[in-house]
Design a protein around this motif. Sequence first.
Motif, mmCIF file in Angstrom:
data_model
loop_
_atom_site.group_PDB
_atom_site.id
_atom_site.type_symbol
_atom_site.label_atom_id
_atom_site.label_comp_id
_atom_site.label_asym_id
_atom_site.label_seq_id
_atom_site.Cartn_x
_atom_site.Cartn_y
_atom_site.Cartn_z
ATOM 1 N N TYR A 81 -3.617 3.876 -1.905
ATOM 2 C CA TYR A 81 -3.976 2.374 -2.642
ATOM 3 C C TYR A 81 -2.614 1.665 -2.760
ATOM 4 O O TYR A 81 -1.915 1.582 -2.821
ATOM 5 C CB TYR A 81 -3.705 3.678 -4.802
ATOM 6 C CG TYR A 81 -5.002 3.936 -4.784
ATOM 7 C CD1 TYR A 81 -6.016 3.064 -4.586
ATOM 8 C CD2 TYR A 81 -5.629 5.301 -4.177
ATOM 9 C CE1 TYR A 81 -6.928 3.898 -5.503
ATOM 10 C CE2 TYR A 81 -6.279 6.108 -4.707
ATOM 11 C CZ TYR A 81 -7.512 5.068 -5.087
ATOM 12 O OH TYR A 81 -8.595 6.064 -5.282
ATOM 13 N N LEU A 136 -4.611 0.283 -7.377
ATOM 14 C CA LEU A 136 -3.414 1.386 -8.221
ATOM 15 C C LEU A 136 -4.766 0.973 -9.583
ATOM 16 O O LEU A 136 -4.580 -0.267 -10.435
ATOM 17 C CB LEU A 136 -3.372 1.679 -8.639
ATOM 18 C CG LEU A 136 -2.092 2.462 -7.602
ATOM 19 C CD1 LEU A 136 -0.637 2.456 -7.644
ATOM 20 C CD2 LEU A 136 -2.437 3.829 -7.117
ATOM 21 N N GLN A 158 1.136 -0.655 -0.179
ATOM 22 C CA GLN A 158 -0.150 -0.225 -0.439
ATOM 23 C C GLN A 158 1.353 0.886 -0.226
ATOM 24 O O GLN A 158 1.665 1.160 1.250
ATOM 25 C CB GLN A 158 -0.728 -0.467 1.312
ATOM 26 C CG GLN A 158 -1.798 1.160 1.239
ATOM 27 C CD GLN A 158 -3.280 0.552 2.109
ATOM 28 O OE1 GLN A 158 -1.943 0.607 3.304
ATOM 29 N NE2 GLN A 158 -4.346 1.593 2.571
#
Length: 130
Positions: free
Chosen positions: A30, A114, A21
């Motif tokens: 994300y 993402l 992350q």
Amino acid sequence: MKHIEVVAAVIVRDGKYFATQRGYGEFKDYWEFPGGKVEPGESREEALAREIREELDTDIRVDDFLVTVDCDYPSFHLTMHCYLCSVVSGRLVLKEHENAAWLGIGELDRVAWLPADVEVVKEITAQTSR
């Protein structure tokens, strides 16, 4: 539009995939597969091994090419070359990321990936269902 080319490690252990992350920048919080940019004179595999050493204090073996993903972000176009990898040594120490998780195939949709990494997850899922 600016074009960025990167490599990413899809690290697999015991049927689980290592996700990180982001802890900084425009895409903070994300999730992604770790990796980074290829330096001049490096192969993609060499860049991937270097990036994982730098970001996670871990040595990996690049096992197989998985997929290349092209993705348009608001301010750039990303080409990401992804490889299935295994840990050779090290403990996957988070130096740049705020969190990490080992996710089974049925858990990959539980984090906010993402956009480019969403495509990688689709490829992983497709390959494991074959």
